[in-house]
Design a protein around this motif. Structure first.
Motif, short mmCIF file in Angstrom:
data_model
loop_
_atom_site.label_atom_id
_atom_site.label_comp_id
_atom_site.label_asym_id
_atom_site.label_seq_id
_atom_site.Cartn_x
_atom_site.Cartn_y
_atom_site.Cartn_z
N ARG A 160 0.83 -1.20 0.00
CA ARG A 160 0.00 0.00 0.00
C ARG A 160 0.87 1.26 0.00
O ARG A 160 0.59 2.21 -0.71
CB ARG A 160 -0.89 0.02 1.25
CG ARG A 160 -2.12 -0.83 1.10
CD ARG A 160 -3.27 -0.21 1.84
NE ARG A 160 -4.46 -0.32 1.05
CZ ARG A 160 -5.64 0.18 1.40
NH1 ARG A 160 -5.78 0.83 2.54
NH2 ARG A 160 -6.68 0.05 0.62
N ALA A 161 1.90 1.22 0.83
CA ALA A 161 2.77 2.40 0.92
C ALA A 161 3.50 2.64 -0.39
O ALA A 161 3.63 3.77 -0.85
CB ALA A 161 3.76 2.22 2.06
N ARG A 175 5.99 6.90 -4.56
CA ARG A 175 6.48 7.69 -5.70
C ARG A 175 7.60 8.61 -5.24
O ARG A 175 8.63 8.74 -5.91
CB ARG A 175 5.30 8.50 -6.25
CG ARG A 175 5.61 9.28 -7.50
CD ARG A 175 4.34 9.81 -8.10
NE ARG A 175 3.67 10.78 -7.24
CZ ARG A 175 2.36 10.97 -7.21
NH1 ARG A 175 1.56 10.26 -7.97
NH2 ARG A 175 1.84 11.86 -6.40
N MET A 176 7.40 9.23 -4.08
CA MET A 176 8.42 10.13 -3.55
C MET A 176 9.70 9.35 -3.25
O MET A 176 10.80 9.82 -3.57
CB MET A 176 7.88 10.77 -2.27
CG MET A 176 8.87 11.62 -1.53
SD MET A 176 8.10 12.41 -0.12
CE MET A 176 7.51 11.01 0.80
N HIS A 226 2.65 1.75 -3.47
CA HIS A 226 1.80 2.21 -4.57
C HIS A 226 0.97 3.39 -4.11
O HIS A 226 -0.25 3.36 -4.10
CB HIS A 226 0.92 1.07 -5.07
CG HIS A 226 1.73 -0.06 -5.62
ND1 HIS A 226 1.86 -1.26 -4.98
CD2 HIS A 226 2.50 -0.14 -6.72
CE1 HIS A 226 2.68 -2.04 -5.68
NE2 HIS A 226 3.07 -1.38 -6.75
N SER A 227 1.65 4.43 -3.74
CA SER A 227 0.99 5.63 -3.24
C SER A 227 1.96 6.78 -3.48
O SER A 227 3.10 6.57 -3.89
CB SER A 227 0.73 5.49 -1.74
OG SER A 227 1.94 5.69 -1.04
N PRO A 228 1.51 8.01 -3.27
CA PRO A 228 2.44 9.14 -3.43
C PRO A 228 3.70 8.98 -2.58
O PRO A 228 4.77 9.43 -2.97
CB PRO A 228 1.61 10.33 -2.97
CG PRO A 228 0.21 9.94 -3.29
CD PRO A 228 0.14 8.47 -3.01
N TRP A 229 3.59 8.31 -1.43
CA TRP A 229 4.78 8.08 -0.60
C TRP A 229 5.79 7.24 -1.37
O TRP A 229 6.98 7.57 -1.43
CB TRP A 229 4.37 7.37 0.70
CG TRP A 229 5.51 7.12 1.63
CD1 TRP A 229 5.99 7.97 2.58
CD2 TRP A 229 6.32 5.95 1.70
NE1 TRP A 229 7.04 7.40 3.23
CE2 TRP A 229 7.27 6.15 2.71
CE3 TRP A 229 6.34 4.73 0.99
CZ2 TRP A 229 8.23 5.21 3.05
CZ3 TRP A 229 7.31 3.80 1.33
CH2 TRP A 229 8.23 4.04 2.35
N ARG A 257 10.76 6.60 -4.65
CA ARG A 257 11.43 6.23 -5.90
C ARG A 257 12.15 7.42 -6.50
O ARG A 257 13.25 7.31 -7.02
CB ARG A 257 10.41 5.66 -6.90
CG ARG A 257 10.23 4.16 -6.76
CD ARG A 257 9.30 3.64 -7.83
NE ARG A 257 7.96 4.21 -7.68
CZ ARG A 257 7.15 4.51 -8.68
NH1 ARG A 257 7.52 4.29 -9.91
NH2 ARG A 257 5.96 5.01 -8.44
#
Lengths: 432, 259
Positions: free
Chosen positions: A278-279, A286-287, A281-284, A289
């Protein structure tokens, strides 16, 4: 892709089934349980390395701290040892902290110059001897009482589940300290710093007998609510159950216990996979990566890279510490001599790399596969070697080959690592 | 307005920026030119918080911002792009844009587990914004391409696009046109002018292409050997003796003047 992943997991599952049929289900489940715990450790390392590119070689330290937590929380207290020196020991530790705090204050408040240097040196040297004076008295007092069976302060007698959480927290706290001091270092220096700190952690555990008996080991740690085989073999419900399925009660009880552990550990593993997927595949995710791809650009785009590195470093260590505590609970004993970087740092790294760094499922697959290999080769190696050398005359060469086959695990792992990196450089389940 | 006062940045004995003082007026597109090694990029790096200064001050709208880390400057509306494009190569072009907005709800771990609905709503609006930016830059067709696979010029556009995801006050563009073909360079130039006019962005642009500078920038500041040599319109700066000397050396200066 999903199909390929399914096949890979099915293949690893088949390895365990074959082990169950050809050797015994007891061995197979034992390996599977360790495999699940290894998979959890690999998940933690994957958080640090796969998501954030932080190269830690101190994984063993987190595992060991988790194990220590089990002793400190779930074993029974030793009241006599406590009475002998517990309060004084805590006082001396507090004194040690106060000395360091005083030195820090002196360093901050005083003007630069010779007076400051002398003051800091005096505080530290005198403080050290004062601390050791009280500390040595206390630890000696604790260690001389009943050294055969105790000689340490013992634990709090709380349930194992609390010990697991404390294990995760202790590993997290250690990671916070390391992160605050060493995360600014470039990758290879971080690796050396974490390697050293893990060894220091282990050295403390081996030498401070008042804490967890050092190399004398702590045995008979309680199980996390899992029944004991001897109790099952006498429980009427279990005997009739074993009778119904037509199994020998002793074998059935050992398998039953391992299945309970499997359900317990499996639930933790699934929960952690769910949280990290969940973490990720989320904006978190993305950040993270973005930070891993290019720290400079992530900083310029307003992301606090330092804080994020610290966060993921702590989370990864906590997951590893949790698995370390669970392992010690299952084994029922803390054996500091068994913590080696080879087993608990580099083997976990092989799991992450073979499985596919950056991918949670890959880490789990790598954890199960490598743990299986590691444990099975030691048993199966001599057997296979004796078949392979059956045409040789009995004698020195043959017995040498068969005897050294148990050491094949290192060779096997090396070969597996090379083969996987050659044909699937990003691991068996690469990051998307 | 950005004010730089007597800024120094030394690397050992080498004085990359050696007492530079300059002003970037709000609403302007200020050009920063100078020969290679003049200290332009180092100046950018110090202003944008990537390198600490050896000495000197930087002010933004009267506030001392010297040595603040990049993410704090970002929060104040000071953004920069890089001389060599710094794309997030494993992410798609759209994701490169979507990561930019600050303090997203979904950047909080707790929310990623337990507030999925709030994140989804926020993501939808960020995605719409990203698509707007892609359209503005005419690279909508690249949205789902991995940023590592697009061309160098497109990466430069993408970097400019990232600064459009938030309400920037001032954007420092470091050689936004390097390695970019004419047509794409014109697109970038148009985008800069539109952002300046329509959104009130202030720009400070390092560029070697004088046509590009002439079209966009007023004033132009010329640096050499870590110092500011001249300031004014491009025509004024071009005819300044010291500037010609810095670019061409003393010997050629006289030939240029007489010929």
């Amino acid at each position: 892709m999903a199909q390929r992943n399914f096949l890979l997991f099915a293949a690893v599952g088949l390895l365990f089934v074959l082990t169950g049929i050809l050797m015994s289900w007891n061995v197979s489940l034992q390996i599977l349980n360790i495999g699940v715990l290894s998979a959890i450790m690999a998940l933690g390392v994957n958080m640090q390395w796969g998501y954030a590119g932080l190269f830690s070689t101190g994984i063993m330290g987190s595992v060991a701290l988790g194990g220590l937590a089990v002793v400190l929380v779930s074993s029974q207290p030793n009241p006599e040892n406590w009475a002998a020196g517990g309060p004084q020991l805590l006082m001396s530790l507090a004194l040690g902290v106060a000395v360091i705090a005083a030195a820090i204050i002196a360093a901050q408040k005083m003007a630069l110059g010779r007076a400051r240097n002398f003051t800091i040196a005096a505080i530290l040297i005198l403080g050290f001897f004062a601390y050791r004076y009280f500390f040595d008295q206390a630890s000696l007092a604790i260690e001389t009482i009943n050294p055969e069976n105790a000689g340490n302060l013992g634990g709090l007698g709380l349930p194992s589940y609390i010990a697991w959480i404390v294990g995760a927290l202790m590993a997290a706290a250690a990671a916070w300290v390391i992160g605050k001091t060493a995360l600014g270092l470039r990758s290879d220096y971080l690796a050396i710093a974490t390697l050293g700190i893990a060894e220091i952690t282990l050295a403390v555990m081996k030498n401070e007998d008042w804490l967890a008996r050092g190399v004398k080991n702590v045995i008979k740690l309680p199980r996390p609510g899992v029944p004991y085989e001897v109790d099952l073999q006498q429980a009427p419900w279990f005997l009739s159950f074993a009778n119904n399925i037509g199994a020998d009660p002793i074998t059935a009880s050992t398998i039953f216990v391992k299945l309970v552990y499997l359900v317990l550990f499996g639930a933790v593993l699934l929960g952690l996979i769910w949280l990290s997927e969940r973490a990720l595949h989320s904006p978190w995710g993305r950040m993270m990566r973005a930070i891993r791809d290019n720290e400079d650009a992530a900083r310029a785009m307003g992301k606090n890279v330092k804080a994020r590195h610290l966060q993921i470093f702590i989370l990864g260590a906590a997951v590893v510490g949790l698995a370390g505590a669970m392992l010690t609970s299952m084994e029922g004993q803390l054996t500091p001599g068994n913590y080696s970087p080879l087993r608990f740092t580099f083997l976990i790294w092989v799991m992450v790399i073979v499985g596919g760094s950056g991918n949670n499922l890959g880490s789990v697959l790598g954890g199960l596969l490598i743990a299986w290999l590691w444990l099975i080769v030691e048993n199966a190696g001599p057997v296979i070697m004796s078949y392979a050398t059956y045409f040789l005359p009995d004698g020195g060469l043959k017995s040498h080959l068969v005897e050294s086959a148990a050491q094949l695990r290192l060779l096997t792992l090396g070969v597996i690592l090379l083969v996987v990196l050659r044909f699937s450089p990003k691991g068996l389940i690469p990051e998307k | 307005m950005i004010v730089v006062e007597d800024l120094h940045r030394h690397f050992g004995g080498f004085r990359a920026v050696d007492g530079a003082s300059l002003e970037i007026k709000t609403g302007s597109i200020t050009g920063l030119i100078g020969p290679n090694g003049a200290g332009k990029t180092t100046l950018f790096n110090v202003i944008a918080g990537r390198l600490p200064p050896t000495s000197g001050r930087v002010f933004m709208d009267g506030e001392d911002i010297t040595g603040l880390p990049p993410h704090e400057l970002f929060a104040k509306g000071l953004l920069r792009t890089f001389q060599i494009a710094h794309e997030f190569s494993s992410m798609t072009v759209r994701e490169n844009l979507m990561m930019v907005p600050a303090a997203q709800k979904g950047e909080n771990l707790w929310n990623t587990w337990f507030s999925r609905a709030a994140i989804a709503a926020e993501e939808a609006s960020i995605r719409a914004k990203a698509d707007e930016v892609l359209e503005f830059l005419t690279i909508t067709h690249l949205a789902d391409e991995k940023a590592g696979n697009i061309s160098g010029g497109q990466k430069k556009l993408l970097e400019l696009g990232r600064t459009m995801m938030v309400d920037a006050k001032i954007v420092f563009l470091d050689e936004v046109g390097a390695g970019v073909n004419r047509t794409l360079l014109n697109t970038i130039g148009d985008a800069i002018i539109r952002l300046n006019k329509e959104r009130g962005y202030t720009f400070c642009v390092i560029e070697h292409d004088m046509d590009f500078i002439g079209r966009l920038c007023d004033p132009v500041i010329c640096m050499a050997e870590g110092k500011v040599l001249a300031q004014g319109t491009l025509a004024q700066v071009k005819n300044d003796d010291r500037v010609i000397e810095a670019y061409l050396g003393t010997g050629l200066k006289n030939k240029v003047k007489s010929g």
